[in-house]
Design a protein around this motif. Structure first.
Motif, PDB file in Angstrom:
ATOM      1  N   SER A  28       9.432   8.706   2.179  1.00 32.33           N
ATOM      2  CA  SER A  28       8.630   9.476   1.326  1.00 32.33           C
ATOM      3  C   SER A  28       9.479  10.022  -0.020  1.00 32.33           C
ATOM      4  CB  SER A  28       7.992  10.557   2.230  1.00 32.33           C
ATOM      5  OG  SER A  28       9.205  11.316   2.509  1.00 32.33           O
ATOM      6  N   ALA A  29       8.970  10.674  -0.691  1.00 29.40           N
ATOM      7  CA  ALA A  29       9.415  11.485  -1.865  1.00 29.40           C
ATOM      8  C   ALA A  29       8.672  12.675  -2.046  1.00 29.40           C
ATOM      9  CB  ALA A  29      10.163  10.911  -2.961  1.00 29.40           C
ATOM     10  N   VAL A  59       0.838  -1.238  -0.004  1.00 32.71           N
ATOM     11  CA  VAL A  59       0.187   0.069  -0.134  1.00 32.71           C
ATOM     12  C   VAL A  59       0.884   1.162   0.071  1.00 32.71           C
ATOM     13  CG1 VAL A  59      -1.795   1.168   1.290  1.00 32.71           C
ATOM     14  CG2 VAL A  59      -1.676  -1.162   1.298  1.00 32.71           C
ATOM     15  N   ILE A  60       0.632   2.054  -0.933  1.00 36.76           N
ATOM     16  CA  ILE A  60       1.579   3.284  -0.917  1.00 36.76           C
ATOM     17  C   ILE A  60       0.300   4.388  -0.888  1.00 36.76           C
ATOM     18  CG2 ILE A  60       3.353   2.487  -2.034  1.00 36.76           C
ATOM     19  CD1 ILE A  60       1.662   4.682  -4.142  1.00 36.76           C
ATOM     20  N   ALA A  61       0.941   5.731  -0.524  1.00 32.10           N
ATOM     21  CA  ALA A  61      -0.214   6.814  -0.490  1.00 32.10           C
ATOM     22  C   ALA A  61       0.517   8.026  -1.171  1.00 32.10           C
ATOM     23  CB  ALA A  61      -0.151   7.280   0.985  1.00 32.10           C
ATOM     24  N   LEU A  62      -0.706   8.676  -2.096  1.00 30.99           N
ATOM     25  CA  LEU A  62      -0.125  10.205  -2.562  1.00 30.99           C
ATOM     26  C   LEU A  62      -1.110  11.154  -1.926  1.00 30.99           C
ATOM     27  CD1 LEU A  62      -0.953   9.071  -6.255  1.00 30.99           C
ATOM     28  CD2 LEU A  62       1.183   9.084  -5.357  1.00 30.99           C
ATOM     29  N   ALA A 108       4.911   3.646   1.895  1.00 35.73           N
ATOM     30  CA  ALA A 108       5.624   4.995   1.238  1.00 35.73           C
ATOM     31  C   ALA A 108       4.516   5.956   0.925  1.00 35.73           C
ATOM     32  CB  ALA A 108       6.428   4.712   0.138  1.00 35.73           C
ATOM     33  N   ILE A 109       4.904   7.293   0.913  1.00 30.39           N
ATOM     34  CA  ILE A 109       4.083   8.363   0.500  1.00 30.39           C
ATOM     35  C   ILE A 109       4.778   9.253  -0.164  1.00 30.39           C
ATOM     36  CG2 ILE A 109       4.629   9.713   2.792  1.00 30.39           C
ATOM     37  CD1 ILE A 109       1.563  10.384   2.756  1.00 30.39           C
ATOM     38  N   SER A 158       6.781  12.522   6.092  1.00 24.25           N
ATOM     39  CA  SER A 158       8.232  11.691   5.891  1.00 24.25           C
ATOM     40  C   SER A 158       9.121  11.652   7.218  1.00 24.25           C
ATOM     41  CB  SER A 158       8.749  12.892   5.098  1.00 24.25           C
ATOM     42  OG  SER A 158       9.565  14.019   5.725  1.00 24.25           O
ATOM     43  N   GLU A 159       8.291  12.286   8.283  1.00 27.01           N
ATOM     44  CA  GLU A 159       9.043  11.432   9.538  1.00 27.01           C
ATOM     45  C   GLU A 159       8.478  10.026   9.938  1.00 27.01           C
ATOM     46  OE1 GLU A 159       9.602  14.946  13.359  1.00 27.01           O
ATOM     47  OE2 GLU A 159       7.538  14.274  12.817  1.00 27.01           O
ATOM     48  N   LYS A 160       7.476   9.706   9.443  1.00 26.34           N
ATOM     49  CA  LYS A 160       6.891   8.516   9.912  1.00 26.34           C
ATOM     50  C   LYS A 160       7.544   7.330   9.012  1.00 26.34           C
ATOM     51  CE  LYS A 160       4.066   9.906  13.259  1.00 26.34           C
ATOM     52  NZ  LYS A 160       4.773   9.505  14.522  1.00 26.34           N
TER      53      LYS A 160
END
Ligand code: NI
Length: 401
Positions: A349-350, A73-76, A163-164, A344-346
């Protein structure tokens, strides 16, 4: 190939998401008041048959797109809020809300992510894993921001996000350019409030009092030496005391002074170091001069940190979308704050900048973010949409391995 399919579908939905953008631009809403905006987002996500959750961290919305094949699972993520500023762009879809304007381009972020949702929904039989579409409130609401509320409400769990990815429209880059850098992308921005207490007395007999004004002057000078003596010359940081209030009358020694300021850092170690040294320095200085004080260091947005692995994937995606020529390697992080940092702390990410300055406009002449004449080039949005679709697929592919 999927990339060709994305090209075709982007053209199919271009008018749709450009219309979303114009509508959002016309109806901007400030932090935590994104009611109309999030209602619109909800309706669109529901029409695409996504699993939709509302009221996450306030007006936040999440839509989950389940691919037909198993995978991670990734997030946008997009932000939805506008700023309290009167629009002066004179464009045909200018703000109808007096004194509120999408001057940071969050309307483009929302519209681009909705465009990506349309496209990715149509190819879900080829998606390996799931994509969470996160629409967050209150990015501009420093020092707390809207992201922590969504995280507290579990946006990164059930299903767990590995990942986000996020974008910001960027006026110094040209349309067709996408900017990225590994590591630090933005400054951490914290608030500093200090109150110093002394003892009032007649101005002519200072020996009977404790002068809070003189103590404050000393404390401020000491604070500036932290930058020159505690921060490496290869790193950088800023301490600004922007406001001082104190004293009651010209001939009375002041018994109280309040200082209000901000601390900007890039490296997380420097941020922690300064928070500690500021407190020690102010307390030591004040005590040595006989006063007392309270130092309130309020932690704001951390730095956005681009994870090396996800950044490498995103960089490759950028090359697919705009070629080597359109890939902009960012040399210096942005000194502004961005609350994507809390995500991005959790998790890895990019965060990427999407250029939106028309090719024929010199950078000096094109209005910047938070300016009342800022209006992105509409030709920039397709690059953002294609990037979001492609990077989602590329990251799913790579983190799934
Ligand atoms: Ni912004």
């Amino acid at each position: 190939m999927l990339q060709d399919l994305i090209e075709t579908l982007e053209q199919k939905y271009r008018n749709t998401y450009l219309e979303y953008w114009k509508d959002l631009h016309r109806h901007p809403e400030p932090s935590y008041e994104e009611v109309r905006t999030s209602g619109k987002v909800r309706d669109i996500l529901k029409s695409l048959d996504l699993e939709v959750k509302t009221g996450i961290g306030g007006t936040g919305i999440v839509g989950v797109l389940k691919g037909n094949n198993p995978g991670p699972v990734i997030a946008l993520r997009a932000d939805m809020d506008a700023l309290q500023i009167q629009e002066e762009t004179g464009c045909s879809f200018a703000s109808e809300n007096e004194g509120v304007m999408h001057a940071c381009g969050h309307d483009t972020h929302t519209a681009m992510l909705l465009g990506a949702a349309h496209i990715l929904s149509e190819i879900k039989d080829q998606i390996k894993g799931s994509i969470k579409f996160i629409f967050q409130p209150a990015e501009e609401s420093s020092p707390t921001g809207g992201a922590p509320g969504m995280i507290r409400d579990g946006v990164l769990e059930n299903p767990k996000v590995s990942a986000i990815l996020g974008v910001h429209i960027w006026p110094t880059l040209k349309t067709g350019e996408l900017g990225i850098r590994e590591g630090i992308m933005s400054a951490a921005s914290d608030r500093l409030q200090i109150s110093i207490s002394g003892k009032s007395t007649h101005a002519a007999t200072p020996e009977f009092g404790i002068d809070a004004v003189v103590i404050a002057a000393q404390a401020i000078s000491s604070l500036q030496t932290l930058i020159s003596r505690n921060v490496s010359p290869l790193d950088s940081a800023v301490i600004t005391i922007g406001k001082i209030t104190g004293g009651t009358r010209y001939n009375i020694v002041a018994d109280r002074v309040e200082l209000d300021g901000t601390v900007r850092t890039f490296a997380p170690e420097t941020r922690k170091l300064l928070a500690r040294r500021i407190e020690e320095t102010v307390e030591g200085t004040v005590r040595a001069m006989g006063g007392t004080c309270e130092v309130n260091y309020r932690w704001g947005y951390p730095s956005v940190m681009n994870n090396p692995k996800i950044t490498a994937i995103a960089r490759n995606t950028i090359k697919k979308i705009v070629g080597e020529k359109g890939l902009y390697e960012i040399d210096m992080p942005n000194p502004g704050g961005e609350d994507f940092a809390f995500f991005s702390e959790k998790i890895p990410s990019a965060f990427v900048w999407v250029g939106c300055r028309p090719q024929d406009k010199p950078a000096e002449e094109f209005p910047k973010l938070h300016n009342n004449r800022f209006l992105p080039d509409k030709r920039a949005l397709p690059f953002g949409v294609k990037y979001l679709c492609q990077v989602a697929l590329d990251v799913l592919e790579e983190v799934g391995e």
